[in-house]
Design a protein around this motif. Structure first.
Motif, PDB file in Angstrom:
ATOM      1  N   PRO A  30      37.819 -25.834 -81.887  1.00 21.01           N
ATOM      2  CA  PRO A  30      38.348 -27.131 -82.295  1.00 21.01           C
ATOM      3  C   PRO A  30      39.171 -27.007 -83.576  1.00 21.01           C
ATOM      4  O   PRO A  30      39.110 -25.961 -84.241  1.00 21.01           O
ATOM      5  CB  PRO A  30      37.075 -27.954 -82.522  1.00 21.01           C
ATOM      6  N   PRO A  31      39.935 -28.052 -83.950  1.00 19.80           N
ATOM      7  CA  PRO A  31      40.737 -27.990 -85.177  1.00 19.80           C
ATOM      8  C   PRO A  31      39.873 -27.687 -86.398  1.00 19.80           C
ATOM      9  O   PRO A  31      38.796 -28.255 -86.555  1.00 19.80           O
ATOM     10  CB  PRO A  31      41.344 -29.398 -85.266  1.00 19.80           C
ATOM     11  N   LYS A  32      40.369 -26.777 -87.232  1.00 20.91           N
ATOM     12  CA  LYS A  32      39.643 -26.390 -88.445  1.00 20.91           C
ATOM     13  C   LYS A  32      40.498 -26.697 -89.667  1.00 20.91           C
ATOM     14  O   LYS A  32      41.704 -26.920 -89.573  1.00 20.91           O
ATOM     15  CB  LYS A  32      39.285 -24.906 -88.396  1.00 20.91           C
ATOM     16  N   PHE A  33      39.850 -26.692 -90.821  1.00 24.83           N
ATOM     17  CA  PHE A  33      40.530 -27.000 -92.074  1.00 24.83           C
ATOM     18  C   PHE A  33      41.728 -26.075 -92.273  1.00 24.83           C
ATOM     19  O   PHE A  33      41.616 -24.864 -92.117  1.00 24.83           O
ATOM     20  CB  PHE A  33      39.545 -26.851 -93.244  1.00 24.83           C
ATOM     21  N   ARG A  34      42.880 -26.683 -92.564  1.00 24.43           N
ATOM     22  CA  ARG A  34      44.164 -26.011 -92.796  1.00 24.43           C
ATOM     23  C   ARG A  34      44.744 -25.385 -91.536  1.00 24.43           C
ATOM     24  O   ARG A  34      45.593 -24.495 -91.611  1.00 24.43           O
ATOM     25  CB  ARG A  34      44.072 -24.967 -93.911  1.00 24.43           C
ATOM     26  N   LEU A  40      50.957 -45.601 -74.426  1.00 24.19           N
ATOM     27  CA  LEU A  40      50.998 -44.187 -74.762  1.00 24.19           C
ATOM     28  C   LEU A  40      49.941 -43.459 -73.946  1.00 24.19           C
ATOM     29  O   LEU A  40      48.781 -43.883 -73.898  1.00 24.19           O
ATOM     30  CB  LEU A  40      50.744 -43.981 -76.256  1.00 24.19           C
ATOM     31  N   ALA A  41      50.343 -42.362 -73.306  1.00 24.63           N
ATOM     32  CA  ALA A  41      49.435 -41.608 -72.425  1.00 24.63           C
ATOM     33  C   ALA A  41      49.342 -40.163 -72.915  1.00 24.63           C
ATOM     34  O   ALA A  41      50.048 -39.284 -72.410  1.00 24.63           O
ATOM     35  CB  ALA A  41      49.941 -41.665 -70.994  1.00 24.63           C
ATOM     36  N   PRO A  42      48.478 -39.894 -73.894  1.00 26.07           N
ATOM     37  CA  PRO A  42      48.376 -38.542 -74.450  1.00 26.07           C
ATOM     38  C   PRO A  42      47.280 -37.695 -73.805  1.00 26.07           C
ATOM     39  O   PRO A  42      46.322 -38.211 -73.230  1.00 26.07           O
ATOM     40  CB  PRO A  42      48.024 -38.825 -75.916  1.00 26.07           C
ATOM     41  N   THR A  43      47.457 -36.378 -73.918  1.00 28.13           N
ATOM     42  CA  THR A  43      46.350 -35.482 -73.621  1.00 28.13           C
ATOM     43  C   THR A  43      45.279 -35.717 -74.685  1.00 28.13           C
ATOM     44  O   THR A  43      45.570 -36.219 -75.772  1.00 28.13           O
ATOM     45  CB  THR A  43      46.814 -34.014 -73.654  1.00 28.13           C
ATOM     46  N   HIS A  44      44.037 -35.349 -74.363  1.00 28.25           N
ATOM     47  CA  HIS A  44      42.921 -35.642 -75.290  1.00 28.25           C
ATOM     48  C   HIS A  44      42.139 -34.367 -75.557  1.00 28.25           C
ATOM     49  O   HIS A  44      41.311 -33.959 -74.746  1.00 28.25           O
ATOM     50  CB  HIS A  44      42.030 -36.709 -74.658  1.00 28.25           C
ATOM     51  N   ARG A  45      42.417 -33.741 -76.691  1.00 30.37           N
ATOM     52  CA  ARG A  45      41.819 -32.443 -76.996  1.00 30.37           C
ATOM     53  C   ARG A  45      40.855 -32.460 -78.181  1.00 30.37           C
ATOM     54  O   ARG A  45      40.139 -31.493 -78.409  1.00 30.37           O
ATOM     55  CB  ARG A  45      42.927 -31.410 -77.285  1.00 30.37           C
ATOM     56  N   SER A  46      40.853 -33.549 -78.955  1.00 34.21           N
ATOM     57  CA  SER A  46      40.021 -33.572 -80.156  1.00 34.21           C
ATOM     58  C   SER A  46      39.857 -35.002 -80.641  1.00 34.21           C
ATOM     59  O   SER A  46      40.664 -35.886 -80.318  1.00 34.21           O
ATOM     60  CB  SER A  46      40.684 -32.719 -81.248  1.00 34.21           C
ATOM     61  N   ARG A  47      38.834 -35.216 -81.459  1.00 36.01           N
ATOM     62  CA  ARG A  47      38.663 -36.525 -82.099  1.00 36.01           C
ATOM     63  C   ARG A  47      39.767 -36.796 -83.122  1.00 36.01           C
ATOM     64  O   ARG A  47      39.920 -37.916 -83.587  1.00 36.01           O
ATOM     65  CB  ARG A  47      37.285 -36.618 -82.755  1.00 36.01           C
ATOM     66  N   TRP A  48      40.525 -35.773 -83.466  1.00 35.63           N
ATOM     67  CA  TRP A  48      41.645 -35.942 -84.392  1.00 35.63           C
ATOM     68  C   TRP A  48      42.844 -36.593 -83.706  1.00 35.63           C
ATOM     69  O   TRP A  48      43.790 -37.036 -84.385  1.00 35.63           O
ATOM     70  CB  TRP A  48      42.071 -34.587 -84.957  1.00 35.63           C
ATOM     71  N   ASP A  49      42.840 -36.660 -82.385  1.00 36.83           N
ATOM     72  CA  ASP A  49      44.007 -37.149 -81.651  1.00 36.83           C
ATOM     73  C   ASP A  49      44.466 -38.535 -82.121  1.00 36.83           C
ATOM     74  O   ASP A  49      45.663 -38.806 -82.204  1.00 36.83           O
ATOM     75  CB  ASP A  49      43.718 -37.200 -80.151  1.00 36.83           C
ATOM     76  N   GLY A  50      43.514 -39.411 -82.409  1.00 43.55           N
ATOM     77  CA  GLY A  50      43.863 -40.769 -82.828  1.00 43.55           C
ATOM     78  C   GLY A  50      44.672 -40.791 -84.117  1.00 43.55           C
ATOM     79  O   GLY A  50      45.664 -41.528 -84.235  1.00 43.55           O
ATOM     80  N   ALA A 101      48.545 -30.559 -79.349  1.00 46.22           N
ATOM     81  CA  ALA A 101      47.928 -29.225 -79.402  1.00 46.22           C
ATOM     82  C   ALA A 101      47.585 -28.857 -80.838  1.00 46.22           C
ATOM     83  O   ALA A 101      48.264 -29.283 -81.785  1.00 46.22           O
ATOM     84  CB  ALA A 101      48.861 -28.178 -78.808  1.00 46.22           C
ATOM     85  N   TYR A 102      46.532 -28.057 -80.978  1.00 44.86           N
ATOM     86  CA  TYR A 102      46.076 -27.580 -82.285  1.00 44.86           C
ATOM     87  C   TYR A 102      46.059 -26.057 -82.286  1.00 44.86           C
ATOM     88  O   TYR A 102      45.831 -25.434 -81.243  1.00 44.86           O
ATOM     89  CB  TYR A 102      44.671 -28.117 -82.585  1.00 44.86           C
ATOM     90  N   SER A 103      46.282 -25.483 -83.447  1.00 37.31           N
ATOM     91  CA  SER A 103      46.307 -24.016 -83.533  1.00 37.31           C
ATOM     92  C   SER A 103      44.914 -23.423 -83.381  1.00 37.31           C
ATOM     93  O   SER A 103      44.766 -22.266 -82.987  1.00 37.31           O
ATOM     94  CB  SER A 103      46.932 -23.563 -84.848  1.00 37.31           C
ATOM     95  N   ILE A 109      37.407 -36.317 -73.987  1.00 38.76           N
ATOM     96  CA  ILE A 109      37.964 -35.149 -74.669  1.00 38.76           C
ATOM     97  C   ILE A 109      37.871 -33.947 -73.746  1.00 38.76           C
ATOM     98  O   ILE A 109      36.809 -33.614 -73.245  1.00 38.76           O
ATOM     99  CB  ILE A 109      37.228 -34.878 -76.000  1.00 38.76           C
ATOM    100  N   ASN A 110      39.003 -33.320 -73.520  1.00 36.13           N
ATOM    101  CA  ASN A 110      39.115 -32.149 -72.654  1.00 36.13           C
ATOM    102  C   ASN A 110      39.534 -30.986 -73.562  1.00 36.13           C
ATOM    103  O   ASN A 110      40.700 -30.592 -73.590  1.00 36.13           O
ATOM    104  CB  ASN A 110      40.149 -32.432 -71.558  1.00 36.13           C
ATOM    105  N   LYS A 111      38.565 -30.463 -74.302  1.00 36.78           N
ATOM    106  CA  LYS A 111      38.819 -29.566 -75.427  1.00 36.78           C
ATOM    107  C   LYS A 111      39.728 -28.382 -75.094  1.00 36.78           C
ATOM    108  O   LYS A 111      40.638 -28.040 -75.848  1.00 36.78           O
ATOM    109  CB  LYS A 111      37.489 -29.057 -75.981  1.00 36.78           C
TER     110      LYS A 111
END
Length: 204
Positions: free
Chosen positions: A155-159, A33-43, A150-152, A115-117
């Motif tokens: 960095p990703p926030k609660f909800r 698997l070769a994903p983009t890396h934008r956050s520690r949440w990616d895993g 991708a995250y809205s 991580i490439n935020k």
């Protein structure tokens, strides 16, 4: 799995979308698997999309040595991570990764190397291609799956929301004649294409 997927992921993120385009795991193939890396949440996002509950295969993550220290390292090991020195990978780590591929495990390699935020244009690291080429000596059915995450919120926030988009599998045997630079350019285009789909779905 229960703690991370059923509790943490369920309550931290508001909307979770996985775009698989009727994707199915090719039979008897070794998968990288070769994903983009934008956050520690990616895993955790990858585990939700392609983990044991979906594919009956665990995701095994290749991460940098520095990420495996302290409490974070303890947690990452339990998520299926193992470390490798990017500057000078040991033969032991390479053999371990190749063994995972040969056994049909799902090996996760972040081609950007870190991580490439904000999704800045990076030259992909050489590790994935080198590893895949070595693994072709053990198996001729290796596929690489480009993935965009991708995250809205950054960095990703609660909800907040996330979206993961799976690209079409790349048959490694069809690209052995490419140089590292050519292959990485090809793979990067595929990853970014999937990330653009994911970004659109989270409103960015």
């Amino acid at each position: 799995m229960f703690v991370t997927q059923d509790i943490v992921m369920r309550f931290f993120f508001s909307k979770k979308k996985i775009i698989n385009k009727n994707f199915s795991i090719p039979i008897n193939s070794s998968i990288i698997l070769a994903p983009t890396h934008r956050s520690r949440w990616d895993g955790l996002v990858l585990t939700m999309a392609m983990g044991r509950r979906v594919t009956r295969k665990d995701c095994r993550f290749m991460v940098t040595k520095s990420e495996m220290r302290g409490v974070q390292g303890w947690f990452l090991r339990r998520l299926g991570c193992f470390s490798i020195n990017q500057l000078s990978p040991s033969l032991t780590a390479l053999r371990y990764a190749i063994d995972l591929i040969e056994k049909g495990e799902q090996l996760v390699v972040f081609p950007e190397g870190k991580i490439n935020k904000y999704g800045k244009k990076l030259i992909l690291k050489e590790g994935l291609y080198r590893l895949a080429r070595l693994a072709t000596k053990k198996s001729d059915s290796i596929i690489i799956i480009p993935i965009g995450i991708a995250y809205s919120k950054v960095p990703p926030k609660f909800r907040s929301d996330f979206c993961l988009s799976l690209g079409q599998p790349i048959q490694m045997k069809d690209h052995l004649n490419l140089s590292i630079e050519e292959f990485n350019k090809f793979l990067n285009v595929k990853m970014i294409k999937e990330e653009e789909i994911a970004l659109k779905n989270v409103g960015r």
